[in-house]
Design an enzyme around this catalytic site. Sequence first.
Site, PDB file in Angstrom:
ATOM      1  N   TYR A 168      85.644  53.985  12.187  1.00 58.42           N
ATOM      2  CA  TYR A 168      85.581  54.000  13.651  1.00 58.42           C
ATOM      3  C   TYR A 168      86.043  52.673  14.240  1.00 58.42           C
ATOM      4  CZ  TYR A 168      82.745  58.293  13.670  1.00 58.42           C
ATOM      5  OH  TYR A 168      82.287  59.565  13.533  1.00 58.42           O
TER       6      TYR A 168
ATOM      7  N   ARG B  28      46.659  37.660  16.127  1.00 62.50           N
ATOM      8  CA  ARG B  28      47.043  39.056  16.123  1.00 62.50           C
ATOM      9  C   ARG B  28      45.728  39.820  16.047  1.00 62.50           C
ATOM     10  NH1 ARG B  28      51.185  40.720  11.423  1.00 62.50           N
ATOM     11  NH2 ARG B  28      49.200  41.250  10.475  1.00 62.50           N
TER      12      ARG B  28
ATOM     13  N   LYS C 188      50.820  50.035   2.615  1.00 59.06           N
ATOM     14  CA  LYS C 188      51.123  50.520   3.969  1.00 59.06           C
ATOM     15  C   LYS C 188      52.615  50.854   4.075  1.00 59.06           C
ATOM     16  CE  LYS C 188      51.545  45.743   5.577  1.00 59.06           C
ATOM     17  NZ  LYS C 188      50.745  44.600   6.069  1.00 59.06           N
TER      18      LYS C 188
ATOM     19  N   MET D  12      77.334  56.777  10.476  1.00 60.29           N
ATOM     20  CA  MET D  12      75.960  57.278  10.382  1.00 60.29           C
ATOM     21  C   MET D  12      75.619  57.730   8.965  1.00 60.29           C
ATOM     22  SD  MET D  12      74.070  60.285  12.549  1.00 60.29           S
ATOM     23  CE  MET D  12      74.289  59.545  14.154  1.00 60.29           C
TER      24      MET D  12
HETATM   25  C1  LIG Z   1      50.619  43.642   5.077  1.00 65.25           C
HETATM   26  C2  LIG Z   1      49.400  42.900   4.795  1.00 65.25           C
HETATM   27  C3  LIG Z   1      49.224  42.272   3.560  1.00 65.25           C
HETATM   28  C4  LIG Z   1      50.304  42.192   2.505  1.00 65.25           C
HETATM   29  O1  LIG Z   1      51.237  41.214   2.884  1.00 65.25           O
HETATM   30  P1  LIG Z   1      52.433  40.789   1.879  1.00 65.25           P
HETATM   31  O2  LIG Z   1      53.086  39.651   2.563  1.00 65.25           O
HETATM   32  O3  LIG Z   1      53.327  41.984   1.795  1.00 65.25           O
HETATM   33  O4  LIG Z   1      51.813  40.470   0.597  1.00 65.25           O
HETATM   34  C5  LIG Z   1      48.010  41.686   3.309  1.00 65.25           C
HETATM   35  N1  LIG Z   1      47.027  41.680   4.239  1.00 65.25           N
HETATM   36  C6  LIG Z   1      47.179  42.246   5.450  1.00 65.25           C
HETATM   37  C7  LIG Z   1      46.055  42.197   6.426  1.00 65.25           C
HETATM   38  C8  LIG Z   1      48.362  42.873   5.775  1.00 65.25           C
HETATM   39  O5  LIG Z   1      48.509  43.429   6.976  1.00 65.25           O
END
Ligand SMILES: *Cc1c(COP(=O)(O)O)cnc(C)c1O
Length: 408
Positions: free
Chosen positions: A282, A153, A53, A330
């Site tokens: 800056y 969650r 992701k 920046m």
């Molecule tokens: C992001 C995620 C993972 C991976 O988590 P890590 O801590 O990066 O290994 C696994 N399962 C779910 C549901 C996630 O959202």
Amino acid sequence: MTLARHSLTPAAIPRISGIRATRAIVDLDAIEGNVRILRAALPRACQLMAVVKADGYGHGAPWIARAALTSGASLLGVATVNEGKILRAHGILAPIVILGSIDAAEAAPACQAGLEITIADERLLVAVQQAVRSHALKEPAAVHLKIDTGLRRYGATTEVAAAIALKIAADPLLRFASLFTHFASADEPSDPFTGEQLKEFEQATAAINAADVPLPPLHTANSAGLLTGMGTQYDVARPGIALYGVPPSPDVALKPGMRPALSVESRVTRLIHIAPGDTVGYNRTFRAVAPLRGALIPIGYADGYRRQLSGRAWVGIKGRRAHVLGRVSMDQIVVEVPEDVQTTVGEIVQIFGGEPPLAAPSISDMAEMMGTNAYEVLVGLRGRVPRVFIRNGEVVAVRDGSLGGVDV
Ligand SMILES: *Cc1c(COP(=O)(O)O)cnc(C)c1O
């Protein structure tokens, strides 16, 4: 000079000479090695879902996904429909699971792209059922059921999980592809809460089983779970951060041989004589008391090199630390060249990542200086920093900038 592990072979350098000096080098050999080591730590029958992701934690999801699939992963995890579509557009055919919650209206586009949806309530389940009925799919659509065992969650409560599972199992156009939960504190191995979540997960699976629904593959372990052996007794493990060779927290160590895949480098673009009394940057927050040499480096907060690093962080020049002087702008920073270091315009500078003997901060060091975790350091690296993918010291792909949008 000791060669950095990601050092490019001289033949590779012309291939990236036309792109911006500030670039992220992504070592695909490191990704593949990490996946193999993680795989080897799991029971034989356990599958590995590579979590890619957020653009593969900022590394470049399509390249990471392919590297993971060739070295032992068999599933991919993403957070959004678009992330899944990008992988499909790159020709990736492996199962792609959308781990997060999506809008009901996204169910149809997700199914059409051959992405597997995670459901946790009836609303999204009904949307998926409608989507599969209005688009004649060749095969039943794979759906995953997530259970909330304490993260509070995304996920169904244990009480309603069996009812949802029954509906999935009863629909011939759906395939119950897996049942999973996610840990809240597996990166704090001394916290007994992970054990409590596992107990809750067992209760949920027992309830589903008692409702006469055959259990699909089960999974719980993220990177921290995998590395500490919590929840690895199931059918799949879902590491993210560890794939990239970065520990989930200071309390969880990687396995021997794992190493970071990403390092950011740039080049000196100007050497600046700074006289006593001169100020740098800056708001003039740094004032020299003695003469010193500054080196201008074209990276700044628009690249994800956060302004919070002003006056704190350092970069590596010739294996030595060069501290940031004054404010991060920046697009640029100025660092102090150590007195006994000879450098020139064009010299490569290590910004962060990589391994010793590079003197740059590690990704975890950056996280500490930025008051965040390693995850946010990685995903905070902006798209305008080109990604250069290497294998065996050779450049195998370059991604420079993001694709443009479309007018509608
Ligand atoms: C992001 C995620 C993972 C991976 O988590 P890590 O801590 O990066 O290994 C696994 N399962 C779910 C549901 C996630 O959202």
